[in-house]
Motif scaffolding. Sequence first.
Motif, PDB file in Angstrom:
ATOM      1  N   ILE A  41      32.551  42.819  38.197  1.00  0.00           N
ATOM      2  CA  ILE A  41      32.655  44.479  38.187  1.00  0.00           C
ATOM      3  C   ILE A  41      33.496  45.029  36.880  1.00  0.00           C
ATOM      4  CG2 ILE A  41      33.560  46.645  39.531  1.00  0.00           C
ATOM      5  CD1 ILE A  41      33.043  44.761  41.924  1.00  0.00           C
ATOM      6  N   ARG A  42      34.657  44.382  36.741  1.00  0.00           N
ATOM      7  CA  ARG A  42      35.506  44.799  35.529  1.00  0.00           C
ATOM      8  C   ARG A  42      34.774  44.774  34.400  1.00  0.00           C
ATOM      9  NH1 ARG A  42      40.305  41.996  32.381  1.00  0.00           N
ATOM     10  NH2 ARG A  42      38.414  40.884  32.121  1.00  0.00           N
ATOM     11  N   ASP A  43      34.325  43.566  34.092  1.00  0.00           N
ATOM     12  CA  ASP A  43      33.440  43.205  32.834  1.00  0.00           C
ATOM     13  C   ASP A  43      32.548  44.247  32.883  1.00  0.00           C
ATOM     14  OD1 ASP A  43      35.232  41.259  32.303  1.00  0.00           O
ATOM     15  OD2 ASP A  43      33.891  39.767  32.994  1.00  0.00           O
ATOM     16  N   LEU A  44      31.744  44.627  33.879  1.00  0.00           N
ATOM     17  CA  LEU A  44      30.522  45.559  33.653  1.00  0.00           C
ATOM     18  C   LEU A  44      30.963  46.943  33.259  1.00  0.00           C
ATOM     19  CD1 LEU A  44      27.805  44.132  36.233  1.00  0.00           C
ATOM     20  CD2 LEU A  44      27.642  44.386  33.930  1.00  0.00           C
ATOM     21  N   LEU A  45      32.179  47.309  33.978  1.00  0.00           N
ATOM     22  CA  LEU A  45      32.573  48.606  33.719  1.00  0.00           C
ATOM     23  C   LEU A  45      33.191  48.838  32.342  1.00  0.00           C
ATOM     24  CD1 LEU A  45      34.453  49.268  37.005  1.00  0.00           C
ATOM     25  CD2 LEU A  45      32.701  50.878  36.319  1.00  0.00           C
ATOM     26  N   LEU A  46      33.845  47.990  31.949  1.00  0.00           N
ATOM     27  CA  LEU A  46      34.365  47.763  30.441  1.00  0.00           C
ATOM     28  C   LEU A  46      32.911  47.961  29.358  1.00  0.00           C
ATOM     29  CD1 LEU A  46      37.251  45.538  30.267  1.00  0.00           C
ATOM     30  CD2 LEU A  46      37.374  47.979  30.359  1.00  0.00           C
ATOM     31  N   ASP A  66      41.022  49.045  36.578  1.00  0.00           N
ATOM     32  CA  ASP A  66      42.326  48.621  37.242  1.00  0.00           C
ATOM     33  C   ASP A  66      41.818  48.147  38.540  1.00  0.00           C
ATOM     34  OD1 ASP A  66      44.146  48.760  34.927  1.00  0.00           O
ATOM     35  OD2 ASP A  66      44.234  50.904  35.285  1.00  0.00           O
ATOM     36  N   PHE A  67      42.789  47.571  39.436  1.00  0.00           N
ATOM     37  CA  PHE A  67      42.665  47.114  40.723  1.00  0.00           C
ATOM     38  C   PHE A  67      43.851  47.452  41.579  1.00  0.00           C
ATOM     39  CE2 PHE A  67      40.004  44.189  38.475  1.00  0.00           C
ATOM     40  CZ  PHE A  67      38.834  44.555  39.000  1.00  0.00           C
ATOM     41  N   TYR A  68      43.663  48.293  42.782  1.00  0.00           N
ATOM     42  CA  TYR A  68      44.771  48.687  43.528  1.00  0.00           C
ATOM     43  C   TYR A  68      44.386  48.203  44.714  1.00  0.00           C
ATOM     44  CZ  TYR A  68      46.037  52.369  40.082  1.00  0.00           C
ATOM     45  OH  TYR A  68      46.630  52.971  39.049  1.00  0.00           O
ATOM     46  N   LEU A  69      45.521  47.220  45.148  1.00  0.00           N
ATOM     47  CA  LEU A  69      45.180  46.515  46.300  1.00  0.00           C
ATOM     48  C   LEU A  69      46.498  46.356  47.233  1.00  0.00           C
ATOM     49  CD1 LEU A  69      43.959  43.322  44.265  1.00  0.00           C
ATOM     50  CD2 LEU A  69      42.570  45.239  45.394  1.00  0.00           C
ATOM     51  N   GLN A  70      46.359  46.348  48.365  1.00  0.00           N
ATOM     52  CA  GLN A  70      47.687  46.296  49.418  1.00  0.00           C
ATOM     53  C   GLN A  70      48.146  44.997  49.319  1.00  0.00           C
ATOM     54  OE1 GLN A  70      46.190  47.841  53.237  1.00  0.00           O
ATOM     55  NE2 GLN A  70      44.227  46.647  53.173  1.00  0.00           N
ATOM     56  N   ILE A  75      47.887  42.986  38.869  1.00  0.00           N
ATOM     57  CA  ILE A  75      46.892  42.148  37.891  1.00  0.00           C
ATOM     58  C   ILE A  75      46.995  40.489  38.426  1.00  0.00           C
ATOM     59  CG2 ILE A  75      47.402  43.270  35.778  1.00  0.00           C
ATOM     60  CD1 ILE A  75      49.559  41.281  35.124  1.00  0.00           C
ATOM     61  N   GLU A  76      47.535  40.294  39.437  1.00  0.00           N
ATOM     62  CA  GLU A  76      47.448  39.136  39.969  1.00  0.00           C
ATOM     63  C   GLU A  76      47.471  39.202  41.582  1.00  0.00           C
ATOM     64  OE1 GLU A  76      50.650  36.713  38.573  1.00  0.00           O
ATOM     65  OE2 GLU A  76      49.979  35.033  40.134  1.00  0.00           O
ATOM     66  N   TYR A  77      46.536  38.457  42.415  1.00  0.00           N
ATOM     67  CA  TYR A  77      46.381  38.570  43.778  1.00  0.00           C
ATOM     68  C   TYR A  77      46.270  37.303  44.334  1.00  0.00           C
ATOM     69  CZ  TYR A  77      45.555  41.660  47.960  1.00  0.00           C
ATOM     70  OH  TYR A  77      45.762  42.282  49.166  1.00  0.00           O
ATOM     71  N   ASN A  78      46.948  37.067  45.664  1.00  0.00           N
ATOM     72  CA  ASN A  78      46.636  35.794  46.280  1.00  0.00           C
ATOM     73  C   ASN A  78      47.213  36.124  47.621  1.00  0.00           C
ATOM     74  OD1 ASN A  78      45.766  33.134  46.984  1.00  0.00           O
ATOM     75  ND2 ASN A  78      47.283  32.169  46.030  1.00  0.00           N
ATOM     76  N   GLU A  79      47.000  37.154  48.288  1.00  0.00           N
ATOM     77  CA  GLU A  79      47.428  37.709  49.484  1.00  0.00           C
ATOM     78  C   GLU A  79      46.711  37.089  50.690  1.00  0.00           C
ATOM     79  OE1 GLU A  79      50.542  39.719  49.555  1.00  0.00           O
ATOM     80  OE2 GLU A  79      50.798  39.016  47.422  1.00  0.00           O
ATOM     81  N   LEU A  80      45.403  37.409  50.557  1.00  0.00           N
ATOM     82  CA  LEU A  80      44.807  37.527  51.863  1.00  0.00           C
ATOM     83  C   LEU A  80      43.462  36.758  51.652  1.00  0.00           C
ATOM     84  CD1 LEU A  80      44.817  41.410  52.526  1.00  0.00           C
ATOM     85  CD2 LEU A  80      46.410  39.584  53.514  1.00  0.00           C
ATOM     86  N   ASP A  81      42.838  36.130  52.815  1.00  0.00           N
ATOM     87  CA  ASP A  81      41.581  35.622  52.825  1.00  0.00           C
ATOM     88  C   ASP A  81      40.503  36.427  52.682  1.00  0.00           C
ATOM     89  OD1 ASP A  81      42.664  33.062  53.134  1.00  0.00           O
ATOM     90  OD2 ASP A  81      42.519  33.005  55.328  1.00  0.00           O
ATOM     91  N   ALA A  82      40.587  37.661  53.345  1.00  0.00           N
ATOM     92  CA  ALA A  82      39.559  38.616  53.108  1.00  0.00           C
ATOM     93  C   ALA A  82      40.068  40.086  52.697  1.00  0.00           C
ATOM     94  CB  ALA A  82      38.503  38.702  54.043  1.00  0.00           C
ATOM     95  N   TRP A  83      39.793  40.848  51.768  1.00  0.00           N
ATOM     96  CA  TRP A  83      40.509  41.890  51.744  1.00  0.00           C
ATOM     97  C   TRP A  83      39.743  43.041  51.054  1.00  0.00           C
ATOM     98  CZ3 TRP A  83      40.534  42.942  46.251  1.00  0.00           C
ATOM     99  CH2 TRP A  83      40.194  41.846  45.506  1.00  0.00           C
TER     100      TRP A  83
END
Length: 287
Positions: A237-242, A250-254, A271-279
């Motif tokens: 998604i990011r690459d296609l938007l650019l 940017d990604f806004y994640l909880q 810029i880094e995320y490894n919090e959840l199995d599904a989000w």
Amino acid sequence: MNQKRGKRKKKSKSTLAKAADKHVLYEASVQSAEAYIELLNKIYKGIRKKKLRTIREDFCGTARLCYEWVKADKKIETWGVDFDSEVLEWGKTNHAPVVGDAAERVHLLCEDVRTAQTPEVDALIAFNFSYYIFKQRDELLSYFRTTLNNLNDRGVLFMDLMAGPKSYDDDYEEREIDDEVTFDGNEVPPFTYVWEQDKFNQLTHDMKCYIHFEFEDGSKLKKAFSYDWRIWTPMEIRDLLLEAGYSEVDFYLQGWDDEEDDTDDNFVKRIEYNELDAWFGYVVGIK
Ligand SMILES: C[S@@+](CC[C@H](N)C(=O)[O-])C[C@H]1O[C@@H](n2cnc3c(N)ncnc32)[C@H](O)[C@@H]1O
């Protein structure tokens, strides 16, 4: 002998499922307009140092968000685009009376999001993963270019996305909904929202998803809503938007709240995320 055999008239049993309005259930279980408005106002202000004034919502469905926004702020003007006349009409009938004169600041277009003409806006919103209907790279890229053209120079694109290993799989999730009211303040009778991810294709990321509703009397509205999506990954998604011309994505994640044993509802830029199995989270494209 002519024997006429009597047939007993079938009485149709009234059930909670039969009495239910699927759009009411959808809004009560899927949408959180007030939370969206607070979050998007905050992110936009952070990026542009100005308040949002004009908003276009693609795939707007019942346009609840368009109506909530004009109700919350008298300087806001919204355009909602959806090609389903039934759902738009439902939104207008049920929401316009709630906001009174502010309904003049909501413009609903029964058109395809790829061709609908609206004034250039501060924010373009495409929620509930609706852009996943575009399965080919060229289709999605072309849609992203269209969103960019529909934004003014201060424009920002907001979309949601789902990811994490369990999102790329078949899944079945139930949630009790028992404390919701409609936009006009009527209590929504308790029900169970069921999200089903069916036949996820590991190769193509094609996925069929369904929303079912279940009621206390055992009755059900099966497949009240069906979706046929490609689950694009965050980096695709990011690459296609650019590539479409956005200057920044940017990604806004909880995060996760250990005490509550639940997500913390605090969507921040990461810029880094490894919090959840599904989000799920938000992808923000800056023009
Ligand atoms: C998943 S619903 C989204 C409703 C709402 N945006 C939300 O956040 O809950 C998808 C909506 O997109 C509409 N839709 C799908 N493809 C479309 C297109 N190409 N142009 C306009 N509307 C479209 C459907 O009619 C449907 O109402």
